[in-house]
Design an enzyme around this catalytic site. Structure first.
Site, PDB file in Angstrom:
ATOM      1  N   ASP A  90      10.196  -1.129   8.643  1.00  0.00           N
ATOM      2  CA  ASP A  90       9.783  -1.202   7.254  1.00  0.00           C
ATOM      3  C   ASP A  90      10.040  -2.629   6.788  1.00  0.00           C
ATOM      4  O   ASP A  90      10.776  -3.381   7.435  1.00  0.00           O
ATOM      5  CB  ASP A  90      10.564  -0.199   6.404  1.00  0.00           C
ATOM      6  CG  ASP A  90       9.804   0.220   5.149  1.00  0.00           C
ATOM      7  OD1 ASP A  90       8.946  -0.559   4.690  1.00  0.00           O
ATOM      8  OD2 ASP A  90      10.070   1.314   4.626  1.00  0.00           O
ATOM      9  N   TRP A  91       9.444  -3.008   5.674  1.00  0.00           N
ATOM     10  CA  TRP A  91       9.498  -4.409   5.251  1.00  0.00           C
ATOM     11  C   TRP A  91      10.939  -4.826   4.930  1.00  0.00           C
ATOM     12  O   TRP A  91      11.590  -4.236   4.086  1.00  0.00           O
ATOM     13  CB  TRP A  91       8.564  -4.612   4.068  1.00  0.00           C
ATOM     14  CG  TRP A  91       7.186  -5.061   4.470  1.00  0.00           C
ATOM     15  CD1 TRP A  91       6.487  -6.095   3.929  1.00  0.00           C
ATOM     16  CD2 TRP A  91       6.339  -4.538   5.510  1.00  0.00           C
ATOM     17  NE1 TRP A  91       5.265  -6.247   4.571  1.00  0.00           N
ATOM     18  CE2 TRP A  91       5.149  -5.306   5.539  1.00  0.00           C
ATOM     19  CE3 TRP A  91       6.473  -3.495   6.427  1.00  0.00           C
ATOM     20  CZ2 TRP A  91       4.106  -5.064   6.445  1.00  0.00           C
ATOM     21  CZ3 TRP A  91       5.440  -3.249   7.326  1.00  0.00           C
ATOM     22  CH2 TRP A  91       4.279  -4.021   7.328  1.00  0.00           C
TER      23      TRP A  91
END
Length: 819
Positions: free
Chosen positions: A226-227
């Site tokens: 995920d970012w």
């Protein structure tokens, strides 16, 4: 390109080139390797459309599809395939190759801020829908990224919390949608979650990413973070995380090359992960391809129609005292905060800038005409003060003190910005800047207003040079906004005069430290709901034939980055409904929320529709159902409790929810969702799978017979009503009594069927051996217990009409590869 060719390409690559494939070059892409003709890969959010590379606010316009919980309520895998296929077209129009969707975390709680983005509380329903959505995407050569792997069922401290989940519960529930996505849909990508799983970050959890995902399930795709969700160099590589996002790299690049040279990472491990990346590039058609895709905003008529139909099909009719569908009412009071506001999506990374948004008021007016409709808002349901819009000059500075000359100046049309990349004309560093915004606001009514502001960064707000809000330095405190990087809204009362123009100045500076690299601000100004507002709506309702009250929440409440404080309707909405129902016996409530709400007024109204966030055609979809042009064939994919206190996690133990000392313990095991209500004999407000319709159905003559991979339950479904309609036939397994504690019943199969009046159709419900099994942790295998396995068939978890028995003489384990 064959695996041999990919290996030959890897042979020609330097270590540095292989490493370059394992992290993003910017927020949305992975760099090309021009020397070898390897093209650039681009990804985009998200589950209800394709935003492209623009900001979460504004940017290129896109088609907005129904949110996840709405799609879950359709119980229609075939529809999910069509939506996946349509979103593939949207992804291509945004110049991207991979969609960061679908979201398949289960709805463990009623308050998860991201429930709206997930399909269901049930793993079988979630998996069935996700598999078809993925196939719809990938059949058009767009990669799916199923997320968030795994244990992200709350937004509270999600980047640091450890989800403590026992292996059996993991295997039977939370991992199941991911497993089916791998085995049934061959998903090309998986996104790891932010949280830890049993003490280890999922992005570096070797048991999860290597043992289970690759060794047991045979996954051949890539795992991306995920970012900003990867935490290390060697551990993420060694555990099997292919891609660190976003770029530029924080923990790979030169750090990874150094780790290889120092012996902390085997170069063969780098090659293996790079092989996965090249395979993905080949699958989406950009390996050794240099075709540039320009981002476009294409408003496709076929997508408009699909969204409208899907929104109607997702609508759940919860109550109907013979009032719906409406038959040419002479006059309608259209009331409530969501009547003239198009609540089409939740907040966070799923949001986008829609081509348009149809309000319920507009949808009803288009079909009935203005002459029969009277409107009043009645009250508000906002979480924050109404956004200030207008023309504001924004000056950007390359420091946090707003000192010196601005390096860039622009005019913005609202005081709301989500700053992660590409702002300030590219002339400021995203972690070292400040902004001065100035403009005029004109007041139309003399009153005491509420001025509110929140920010991921320091902020000061002035009116006519008077400092009203000061959240600078030590006065700023982190809260839940902007993905938990922002403060809570601070609200101050200001007395303003009609016809007066005020000079508004906002000073903003980014934070010195920011985990997710998010900066942003929002400033609003509004009036609180008054008794007169409600009185006006009541007076209108008193003098009309039918009153429709549009209530619920919006994307300020149902959003990534924070959980809900409760499941009551916000503001004075309950009061509005009660007051309207007291003067009009034909009161209809239309709910738009991303999950369950309490309904203390339920027995006082004639009909209730749950319409969720159904996409850009919201008002048309809702009007179609109210007026009988579409069947409300939605069924609840999440149980609605009578009160929050009835929910699985409302036991007062902070470690169970919201977490304590860095851990959130899934102590309830598999007894969440409808299984919790069954196990503890709690009557829900509306059961899992429940939904009324305009047609009526019956079930008869259930029987079970063996099939090649288990059993098949057959049952006759008859439409005994006067309208064509859709029914969802559901099969629940009641396990035999044994040593292994199991839920009283669990969904294992379902079919959605459309029948004309007086038509009967035989429905086949497959029950596989895996459906009969539980996971034996001691043996590390799936076990089918001996005894009578009863299959209950009905229209919801609490509405069982038929049952059949499947008898297993001796217990046995399933062989690997047999399911």
């Amino acid at each position: 390109m064959s695996a041999t060719s990919i290996n030959a390409l890897l042979d020609a690559m330097t270590l540095e080139e292989q490493v370059s494939l394992l992290s993003g070059q910017d927020f949305w892409s992975i760099a090309s390797i021009q020397r070898l003709g390897i093209g650039e890969l681009r990804v985009t959010d998200g589950p209800n459309g394709a935003r492209g590379s623009g900001s979460l606010i504004g940017g290129n316009k896109s088609a907005c599809f129904p949110c996840g919980i709405a799609l879950g309520a359709t119980w229609n895998p075939e529809l999910l395939y069509c939506i996946g296929s349509a979103i593939a077209d949207e992804v291509k129009s945004k110049g991207a190759h991979v969609s960061l969707a679908p979201t398949v975390n289960l709805q463990r709680t009623a308050t998860n801020g991201r429930n709206f983005e997930c399909y269901s509380e049930d793993a079988v329903l979630t998996a069935s829908l996700a598999v078809q959505f993925i196939k719809g995407l990938q059949d058009k050569q767009i990669g799916a990224t199923i997320k968030h792997f795994v244990g992200n069922e709350s937004e509270i401290q999600r980047t640091t919390i450890s989800s403590e989940i026992d292996e059996r519960t993991l295997r039977e529930h939370y991992l199941y949608p991911f497993e089916q996505a791998v085995k049934q849909a061959d998903t090309w990508a998986i996104m790891s979650s932010y949280n830890k799983l049993n003490g280890v970050y999922t992005s570096e959890n070797e048991w999860l990413l290597s043992k289970v995902l690759r060794d047991e399930w045979g996954f051949e795709g890539i795992v991306m973070s995920d970012w900003f969700g990867s935490q290390s160099t060697a551990p993420t590589i060694n555990s099997g995380l292919n891609l660190e996002m976003p770029g530029p790299s924080r923990d790979r690049g030169n750090k990874l090359i150094a780790a290889v040279n120092e012996g902390a990472v085997d170069p063969e491990r780098v090659r293996f992960l790079a092989h996965g990346m090249l395979t993905l590039l080949e699958r989406v058609g950009v390996l050794q391809t240099h075709t540039e895709r320009e981002e476009q905003s294409l408003d496709r008529p076929e997508h408009r129609e699909l969204i409208r139909v899907a929104g109607a099909e997702a609508t759940v009719l919860l109550k109907n005292d013979n009032l719906l569908p409406l038959d040419h009412p002479s006059s309608i009071a259209v009331l409530g905060p969501n009547a003239d506001s198009a609540q089409i999506m939740g907040g966070g990374s799923a949001q986008l800038n829609p081509h348009y948004a149809i309000t319920p008021l507009a949808g009803l007016t288009a079909q009935l005409g203005e002459e029969s409709i009277v409107y009043a808002q009645g009250c508000s349901n906002r979480r924050y003060e109404p956004l200030i819009t207008g023309a504001f000059q924004a000056d950007y500075f390359t420091n946090r003190e707003l000192s010196g000359d601005p390096v860039y100046t622009e005019t913005v049309d609202q005081l709301h910005a989500f700053l992660m990349e590409g702002f300030g004309g590219g002339k400021v560093e995203k972690n070292h800047f400040s902004i001065l915004l100035e403009g005029d606001i004109r007041i139309s009514e003399t009153a005491d207003y509420h001025l509110g502001a929140f920010s991921a960064g320091y902020i000061r707000v002035y009116l006519d040079e008077q400092l009203i809000i000061d959240s600078w330095g030590d006065k700023w405190q982190r809260g839940t906004t902007f993905f938990e990087e922002g403060s809570e809204e601070r609200v101050e009362s200001v007395s303003l005069s009609q016809g007066h123009t005020y000079r508004l100045r906002v000073e903003f500076a980014c934070l010195p430290n920011n985990k997710l690299g998010v900066s942003g601000y929002r400033v609003g100004l509004g009036l609180p709901t008054s008794d007169q507002d409600i009185a006006e709506a009541v007076e209108i309702a008193k003098n009309t034939d039918t009153a429709i009250v549009f209530v619920g929440r919006n994307a300020e409440w149902d959003t990534e980055g924070g959980d809900l404080p409760h499941i009551r309707l916000p503001g004075r909405q309950d009061e509005l409904i009660e007051a309207v129902a007291a003067v009009n016996s034909k009161t209809i409530v239309v709910l738009q929320t991303g999950g369950p709400v309490e309904m203390p007024w339920l027995n006082k109204v004639s009909a209730v529709l749950q319409a969720w966030y159904p996409g850009q055609e919201a008002g048309n979809s809702i009007a179609d159902v109210l007026l009988g042009k579409q069947e409300p064939s939605g069924r609840l994919a999440q149980t609605f409790p009578v009160a929050y206190e009835d929910t699985p996690i409302a036991n007062g133990d902070a470690q169970v929810y919201p977490g304590r000392e860095g851990k959130i313990v899934y102590q309830e095991g598999e007894f969440f969702g409808y299984r919790h209500y069954d196990e503890h004999d709690i009557e829900p407000l509306f059961a899992f799978g429940f939904g009324l319709g305009y047609a009526q159905f019956s079930l008869q003559d259930a029987q079970a017979e063996q099939s090649h991979d288990g059993y098949e339950v057959m049952v006759n479904l008859s439409n005994v009503g006067k309208r064509t309609g859709q029914a969802v036939v559901q099969a629940y397994l009641v396990p035999p009594t044994g040593e292994a504690k199991r839920a009283p019943q669990a969904l294992k199969s379902f079919v959605k069927a459309s029948l004309e009046p007086a038509q009967t159709s035989q429905i086949a419900l497959p029950i596989s051996l895996r459906d009969l099994a539980f996971y034996d942790v001691d043996e590390g295998r799936w076990c089918v217990a001996s005894g009578i396995h009863r299959v209950d068939i009905g229209f919801s978890s609490r509405d069982i009409k038929q049952c059949v028995n499947i008898e297993i003489a001796e217990p046995f384990f399933l062989e690997d590869g047999s399911f």
